[in-house]
Enzyme design. Structure first.
Site, mmCIF file in Angstrom:
data_model
loop_
_atom_site.group_PDB
_atom_site.id
_atom_site.type_symbol
_atom_site.label_atom_id
_atom_site.label_comp_id
_atom_site.label_asym_id
_atom_site.label_seq_id
_atom_site.Cartn_x
_atom_site.Cartn_y
_atom_site.Cartn_z
ATOM 1 N N TYR A 42 0.865 -1.177 0.000
ATOM 2 C CA TYR A 42 0.000 0.000 0.000
ATOM 3 C C TYR A 42 0.903 1.229 0.000
ATOM 4 O O TYR A 42 1.876 1.287 0.755
ATOM 5 C CB TYR A 42 -0.898 0.020 1.254
ATOM 6 C CG TYR A 42 -1.689 1.294 1.377
ATOM 7 C CD1 TYR A 42 -2.978 1.378 0.864
ATOM 8 C CD2 TYR A 42 -1.145 2.438 1.976
ATOM 9 C CE1 TYR A 42 -3.708 2.561 0.943
ATOM 10 C CE2 TYR A 42 -1.864 3.620 2.051
ATOM 11 C CZ TYR A 42 -3.134 3.671 1.532
ATOM 12 O OH TYR A 42 -3.847 4.833 1.605
ATOM 13 N N GLU A 60 -3.667 7.383 -3.938
ATOM 14 C CA GLU A 60 -3.613 6.124 -3.215
ATOM 15 C C GLU A 60 -3.315 4.987 -4.195
ATOM 16 O O GLU A 60 -4.037 4.798 -5.160
ATOM 17 C CB GLU A 60 -4.968 5.892 -2.534
ATOM 18 C CG GLU A 60 -4.916 4.877 -1.432
ATOM 19 C CD GLU A 60 -6.262 4.741 -0.732
ATOM 20 O OE1 GLU A 60 -7.305 4.783 -1.414
ATOM 21 O OE2 GLU A 60 -6.262 4.566 0.493
#
Ligand code: ADP
Ligand code: MG
Length: 392
Positions: A109, A197
């Site tokens: 991530y 993101e």
């Protein structure tokens, strides 16, 4: 403003970030053609909606033939996809993105967001990628790494190396990670993004190990769109609430909520206070609507129309504290709205400020029955009495 995954990937590609080759399709035939063009033996068909969680909801399909690409595209396009981020009504899939399937070794991530505390862009990363980062944050917060960027000096190489090391990247992947992070940061700054993101960022092995962006989500500062032509062109109005789109076209600030008391207020602060007052009395607002300063009768009529497009609305609370606004204009607008829209729900009106006497007189002399209130508290209580209390 948000953009689709494929648009985010195209944007990142222009910053030299590695993303899978792919193409966007609006129907199955187009999807098949794109798969043939890309080549290879495995593809991923991905529903393009402005919400995540598609993988778990059937919006991401890995397939092994052009025929299956077409089938998967056909099954997605035109249907609503319900993920944990869309709400129970889901989002209509109007396009799919077809890309090369990657041979994933590990998922990470990587997020860039504005931290309100430090007021700085912060890199947030984790070796536990692919899954919901919120879950990781809740259950094992120590697995999330944060690095604050000083806006005056920008993202430094050592900071990138620190983040990369902490999530377990090393060797040949290190320079790639540094280049990638700096490119994303540059892209964010150039395009006035509020958030970027990447989930997952993946290590893939086709020959040498490489870092590749498999999913990307960007959101941008609406107030900067005037200077971001490329980003503005990416806007997909179908993904936004039609009432909100219409309202912004009329210079109104409208946000849909899930209660049954419509609100028409001037000024964001007073609008927030009105929502609070309604909630305090046990009711639930159906929307936030700020008509702004200088609200003409036409603007007020448009505001009423937009509020009434929500079938849940049982009454409308109009709360105006006129400064540059004029209560007589607001009153005229309300009468105009009642006549042209044949409003059936009760209107509770509280007027104060500039030209308040004229405004009240106009309402009193009309043959329409408005409920009036002297102050916000009384107005909110009356609205809740009419709409009924709602269990939260
Ligand atoms: P979402 O976040 O909406 O669920 P993603 O694009 O992150 O959608 O896809 C979900 C999962 O599907 C990823 O975590 C990854 O494991 C897999 N995936 C996505 N794109 C690819 C790809 N090009 N090749 C192989 N697997 C992929
Ligand atoms: Mg994802």
């Amino acid at each position: 403003m948000n953009i689709h995954e494929y648009q985010a990937k195209e944007l990142l590609k222009s910053y030299d970030v590695l993303v899978p080759s792919g193409g966007v399709a609006f129907n199955a035939v187009q999807a098949g053609r794109i798969a043939e063009e890309i080549g290879g033996s495995a593809w991923v068909v991905k529903a393009q909606i402005h919400a995540g969680g598609r993988g778990k909801a059937g919006g991401v399909k890995v397939v092994g033939s052009v025929d299956e690409v077409k089938k998967a595209a056909d099954a997605m396009i035109g249907n609503r996809l319900i993920t944990h981020q869309t709400g129970p009504e889901g989002s209509l899939v109007q396009r799919v993105w077809i890309e090369q399937a990657s041979d994933i070794k590990k998922e990470f991530y990587l997020g860039f967001l504005i931290d309100r505390g430090t007021q700085r862009i912060t890199v947030v990363a984790s070796g536990e990628g692919g899954v919901e980062i919120e879950e990781v944050a809740r259950e094992s917060p120590e697995k999330i790494i944060k690095e604050v960027i000083d806006p005056a000096i920008g993202l430094r190489d050592f900071q990138c190396r620190k983040v990369a090391t902490a999530i377990g990247l090393k060797g040949k992947l290190m320079p790639q990670a540094v280049k990638l992070m700096k490119a994303i940061y540059r892209c964010m700054r150039d395009k006035d993004a509020l958030q970027a993101e990447i989930n997952p960022l993946a290590i893939v092995a086709s020959g040498d190990e490489k870092l590749i962006v498999l999913d990307a989500k960007f959101s941008f500062d609406d107030n900067a769109l005037y200077r971001q032509k490329i980003i503005t062109e990416m806007r997909d109005l179908a993904e936004e609430d039609p009432k909100e789109v219409e309202a912004s076209g009329h210079g109104l600030n409208y946000i849909a909520l899930d209660g049954n008391i419509g609100c028409i207020v001037n000024g964001a602060g007073l609008a927030m206070a009105s929502l609070d007052a309604i909630t305090l009395h046990g009711g639930r607002p159906a929307n936030f609507l700020d008509v702004g300063g200088g609200a003409s009768p036409e603007k007020v009529t448009n505001a009423c129309r937009i509020v009434l497009e929500d079938p849940n609305v049982k009454c409308i609370l109009v709360n105006i504290f006129a400064g540059i606004n004029r209560c007589d204009w607001i009153a005229k607008g309300l009468i105009q709205a009642c006549n042209s829209l044949h409003i059936k729900v009760p209107l509770i009106v509280r007027l104060a400020g500039t030209n308040v006497d004229e405004g009240r007189k106009i309402l009193a002399e009309s043959d329409l029955s408005f409920l009036t209130a002297e102050n916000l508290d009384a107005a909110a209580a009356k609205a809740v009495e009419i709409a009924g209390k709602n269990q939260l």
